[in-house]
Structures are given as C-alpha cells and as structure tokens.
Design a protein around this motif. Sequence first.
Motif, PDB file in Angstrom:
ATOM      1  N   UNK A  26       0.845  -1.189   0.000  1.00  0.00           N
ATOM      2  CA  UNK A  26       0.000   0.000   0.000  1.00  0.00           C
ATOM      3  C   UNK A  26       0.887   1.247   0.000  1.00  0.00           C
ATOM      4  N   UNK A  27       0.368   2.372  -0.481  1.00  0.00           N
ATOM      5  CA  UNK A  27       1.185   3.585  -0.518  1.00  0.00           C
ATOM      6  C   UNK A  27       1.388   4.192   0.863  1.00  0.00           C
ATOM      7  N   UNK A  28       2.585   4.725   1.088  1.00  0.00           N
ATOM      8  CA  UNK A  28       2.813   5.530   2.293  1.00  0.00           C
ATOM      9  C   UNK A  28       1.914   6.761   2.202  1.00  0.00           C
ATOM     10  N   UNK A  29       1.164   7.104   3.259  1.00  0.00           N
ATOM     11  CA  UNK A  29       0.280   8.273   3.185  1.00  0.00           C
ATOM     12  C   UNK A  29       1.047   9.535   2.777  1.00  0.00           C
ATOM     13  N   UNK A  30       0.478  10.304   1.877  1.00  0.00           N
ATOM     14  CA  UNK A  30       1.163  11.498   1.383  1.00  0.00           C
ATOM     15  C   UNK A  30       1.400  12.510   2.499  1.00  0.00           C
ATOM     16  N   UNK A  31       0.497  12.561   3.466  1.00  0.00           N
ATOM     17  CA  UNK A  31       0.689  13.500   4.579  1.00  0.00           C
ATOM     18  C   UNK A  31       1.971  13.185   5.345  1.00  0.00           C
ATOM     19  N   UNK A  32       2.301  11.897   5.456  1.00  0.00           N
ATOM     20  CA  UNK A  32       3.531  11.498   6.150  1.00  0.00           C
ATOM     21  C   UNK A  32       4.746  11.991   5.374  1.00  0.00           C
ATOM     22  N   UNK A  33       4.710  11.847   4.069  1.00  0.00           N
ATOM     23  CA  UNK A  33       5.818  12.284   3.223  1.00  0.00           C
ATOM     24  C   UNK A  33       5.965  13.807   3.256  1.00  0.00           C
ATOM     25  N   UNK A  34       4.831  14.513   3.164  1.00  0.00           N
ATOM     26  CA  UNK A  34       4.869  15.973   3.078  1.00  0.00           C
ATOM     27  C   UNK A  34       5.369  16.621   4.369  1.00  0.00           C
ATOM     28  N   UNK A  35       5.040  16.034   5.507  1.00  0.00           N
ATOM     29  CA  UNK A  35       5.421  16.647   6.786  1.00  0.00           C
ATOM     30  C   UNK A  35       6.879  16.378   7.147  1.00  0.00           C
ATOM     31  N   UNK A  36       7.475  15.431   6.487  1.00  0.00           N
ATOM     32  CA  UNK A  36       8.848  15.034   6.800  1.00  0.00           C
ATOM     33  C   UNK A  36       9.813  15.887   5.961  1.00  0.00           C
ATOM     34  N   UNK A  37       9.944  17.172   6.308  1.00  0.00           N
ATOM     35  CA  UNK A  37      10.583  18.143   5.415  1.00  0.00           C
ATOM     36  C   UNK A  37      12.107  18.112   5.434  1.00  0.00           C
ATOM     37  N   UNK A  38      12.714  17.391   6.380  1.00  0.00           N
ATOM     38  CA  UNK A  38      14.166  17.412   6.484  1.00  0.00           C
ATOM     39  C   UNK A  38      14.825  16.121   5.994  1.00  0.00           C
ATOM     40  N   UNK A  39      14.035  15.229   5.454  1.00  0.00           N
ATOM     41  CA  UNK A  39      14.557  13.997   4.851  1.00  0.00           C
ATOM     42  C   UNK A  39      13.472  13.460   3.918  1.00  0.00           C
ATOM     43  N   UNK A  40      13.847  12.495   3.111  1.00  0.00           N
ATOM     44  CA  UNK A  40      12.911  11.943   2.135  1.00  0.00           C
ATOM     45  C   UNK A  40      12.422  10.574   2.603  1.00  0.00           C
ATOM     46  N   UNK A  41      11.113  10.437   2.705  1.00  0.00           N
ATOM     47  CA  UNK A  41      10.502   9.119   2.883  1.00  0.00           C
ATOM     48  C   UNK A  41      10.059   8.656   1.505  1.00  0.00           C
ATOM     49  N   UNK A  42      10.712   7.644   0.997  1.00  0.00           N
ATOM     50  CA  UNK A  42      10.429   7.169  -0.354  1.00  0.00           C
ATOM     51  C   UNK A  42       9.032   6.549  -0.429  1.00  0.00           C
ATOM     52  N   UNK A  43       8.338   6.871  -1.515  1.00  0.00           N
ATOM     53  CA  UNK A  43       7.028   6.268  -1.769  1.00  0.00           C
ATOM     54  C   UNK A  43       7.225   4.873  -2.343  1.00  0.00           C
ATOM     55  N   UNK A  44       6.264   4.003  -2.124  1.00  0.00           N
ATOM     56  CA  UNK A  44       6.331   2.666  -2.696  1.00  0.00           C
ATOM     57  C   UNK A  44       6.181   2.717  -4.214  1.00  0.00           C
ATOM     58  N   UNK A  45       6.755   1.760  -4.934  1.00  0.00           N
ATOM     59  CA  UNK A  45       6.718   1.783  -6.402  1.00  0.00           C
ATOM     60  C   UNK A  45       5.293   1.795  -6.943  1.00  0.00           C
TER      61      UNK A  45
END
Length: 534
Positions: A513-532
């Motif tokens: 399942x995809x990592x929630x976009x809100x989790x990615x967007x709030x993590x502004x000092x590093x990159x949380x890669x999205x699933x393929x």
Amino acid sequence: MIAASLFILTSCESEDKFLEENPSDFLTTENAYLNKAQFELAIAGMHDQMQEFFNSSDGDVDTWMLGLGTDVCFWPMDDSRIYNDWTLVNEFHWYSGQWYDRQYKIINLANNVIDNAKNEEVKWNSDEEKNAIVAEARFFRAFAYRNLVNIFGGVPLVKESITSAKLDFVRATKEACNQFAKEDLEFASSHLPITASQPGRVVRAAADHLLSEINISLNDYDGAIAAASRVINGTDGNYKLMNARFGSRMNETDKGKDVYWDLFRMGNQNYDTGNTESIWTTQYEFNTPGGVPRYSRTLIERTMWPRHWLFAKAGYNGVAVDSTGRGVSFVRPTDYSNYTIWKNSGNDIRNKEINIKRKFYFADDVPPYSKGDVIPKSFLTAREDTLQYIYPAWAKFGTDKHLDNGRPGFYIRDFYVMRLSETYLLRAEAYLGKGELQKAADDINIVRARAQAPLIGAADVTLDYILDERARELFGEEFRQLTLGRLGLRVQRTQQYGYPPAALSITARNDLFPIPQTVIDRNTEAVIEQNPGY
C-alpha cells in the motif's frame, strides 16, 4: 471550562496567585510515570487502539484489514468502490492512512512506557513488576510494526520517545523492522505473565504466537516452530482446542449446534471463562458507562450479514427480527470463501448450516411459492438478489438471540485477535518452509480433526492449502490483508479468487500500500520514499 471555573473561584485573589500552578495537581512529563498505576494508563491506551481496530466506524472501514477486495470478501453495493476498483488505492486514501496513524500511536505510547520505566524515581514493587509492564509495551510495539510492515513494507523505526519536533524520518528495511519486532517479542516472551490479570490483557502465549509469525517472515523456521511449540505444548499455559460444547449456550442442542458455533456466542471468548484456545481477545461491553463499543453495539453482524429482511421480492416487509439479525451487506464473502474452499469438505462442521446459513425462506406467499418455503437459486435473478439480499451468512458474525430485549444488531462479543488454531497453522507454515511436510500435515489435521473434516496427507500441504485452511477456520478473524502482504500474495490470490472487478483491477503495485502522502509531506528534512507505482 476548567480554567474558567478556576477564574471564578479565584477572582478575588491577585492575578499573580491565580497563575501559580501546583504540578502535583495534574499529570506532567515530570510526574506522569512514577508508579505502576500511571504506566497502566498508557497500557490501557494501547488496548483502546485495539478496540478501535474492530469498531470505530459504521461501514467497511473496520473490515478492510480482514481482506476487503482480496480473495475472501468485497463490497457488494457497486463496482466503483475502492478495493473493488484497486486503481483507486492511492497515497491520499484514508483507510490505509488511518491504519498507519494508529500503529504509530501505539508505538508512541509503547516508547513512553519503555523509556520512562528506566527512571530511577519510579516506585516499582519488584523488577518482575517493572519487566512485565515493559514487556507488554514491547509486545504492542512489535505488534504495531508487524501491522505496518505487512501493509507498507519497511517503515521508519522509532525506537524511543520523541520529545521534540522531528522532521527527518527515513524508512528502514522490512527485514530491519521485523528484526526489531523479534527482539521486542523475545523480551515479551520472557517477561509477560502466563495468565492475564484482567480479560484481554496480553500474556506470554500471545508474544510467542506473534514471534512465530515474525520468525517465518525472517525465514527463521526453527525459531518459528520453537515459539509456536511453547504455546502448543503447555510451556506458555494450558492451551487446548475446544473439542466439546461449552459456554453460555452449550445446553442448546437444536439445529445441530456444535463447538465451533459455541466459539462465537456472546460471553464465550475469554480464557478465564473456560475457552482454552483463546490467546488474546479485544474486549467489548454492553451497557457499561464509559465502556466500549464506540457505538451502542458492535457492528460486525451489521457489516457482514446480508440484508435479506429488506428483500421485498421474497415477501419481506423491511422489518428485521431478533432471530435473523439486521445485516446491511457492507461486506460480502467471495465465492471462494462461500463455496470454493468447501469443495470436498465432507462433514466439516464449519460448513454446516448452523455455522454458515445458506437457506433463506419466503416471508410471505409469493406464488408459486408459499411462506416458509426455501428461496431457490432460480428465484434470484437480479444482480442485487445474490450480492445484497441472499448470500451465505457466517454465524461467527452474528446471533439468533440479541441483547437489549432482542433488538436486532445487538450482538456484542469480544473479538479474537489470536486463537490457538492459528498457532497450529503458523507452525504448519514453518514446517512447510523447512520441507517437513508430514509435520505440517499433522498440525493442519489437528485443526481439521476438531472440525470433523477429512484429514490430509503430506502431499496435500502447500502454501495455498494453508491459506485455504486459514480461510475456513479464521475468515473474519485473521487480518487477511496482513497475511497476504506478509507472503507477497495479495495480487496473485486476488486475481485468482477475488470478486471479478477486484481481480481485474489489482496490479503488481498493490502488493504494497502507498505511504500516506501526509507522512511524506510533513517530513521536510529527509525523504521518505514512496512505494513503487504510486
């Protein structure tokens, strides 16, 4: 409101005195974790999250984890619903987003307990008391990571309390998350009590049951067998499959009622009331102030049973009655669950009419049929006839005798999270991983023997067979999404057995399942890669 009341009571005093605070009057970070009772409050918060898993919303939200859109069940109202149409699964969808958030709430609570237990000012009665509290928190932390990994793959590992803003999370590997969970569970297995102090509390057998599964994920089959064996052989407590009638309605012998039916009657789910195959259950209460469920009733019957009481074509008047419940067809078992897995099932009691209701009757004369006649398949001609009104109703999701003066829908029982039959199937899976097929067959046959089903031989044991047996025994109990995700078989099994729109729309990306976009967007000092693929 509290602040306003304080202002009224102190209005004659100076402003400076009003602003003075006495930290002993309320909980702060300095005094929140100083004795066992305060740690127990945090533990209770983790159990509260568990209750939310099963009964937080009226619809299919709480059942998506049970396998919505996979091989076992689907939304029957229309084909445009998410999980009927897997193309709608994206990083903004809130079902899986809510799942992600709930696990990290548990992890946060667990970390607070684990870290604060190290404080030398905490008043423990013994090291054993301290270790038991920490063990329960570490169990929950491992449980949450297992819930995350089998849906999203590797996720950020949060190993300690976060006391200030952190915006640089990165994903750990799936293996690293499982290894971390394994270490937590090994501690829990050593320090949790064998018997629960309260119904629903986590015990040593629950840790070993989950450790067996985690070890399978790590390809440590010997470790998985050892952990499951501690549950099965009595090391962790006196766990046995229930093989004789028991519980609140055991003296009712009509309609072929049996021990499998007893497992799901109200009041029968807990070890302390005599159910020796119950390892861990989530607790629900009826008419208890401040208690759960969140609604006035648990929603599993409403969600999982058909709405046959609305089937006007068959003479129904839209009024549900106590003996048949008040299903609303939010979730329908697939043909795989209702029919395919029962081929050549012999006298398997799990497939008996008392456990899966397949016969529905005309409520009034509908010429050429009379009231009380069985509704034949030939009568079910419209799409909604078999998708919403008439389809097999599994007795494990409801009752013929409801609470609250028989009000339909008031079926309130505790929910199994772990049951011994699953422990046997986990050990069978580990034996299969080692190539010891006869031992795998022996474990499967223990489950099948209780069900009075035909026994199998070593040559019958495959991973697909174990998944079929899990569906026969555990449908609606196991988190099927997690099982299929753990094995990397969500797409394959859905394409093979799922509701046709789901089978056609699911693609390789949906094994995660995809990592929630809100989790990615709030993590502004590093990159949380999205699933393929997302």
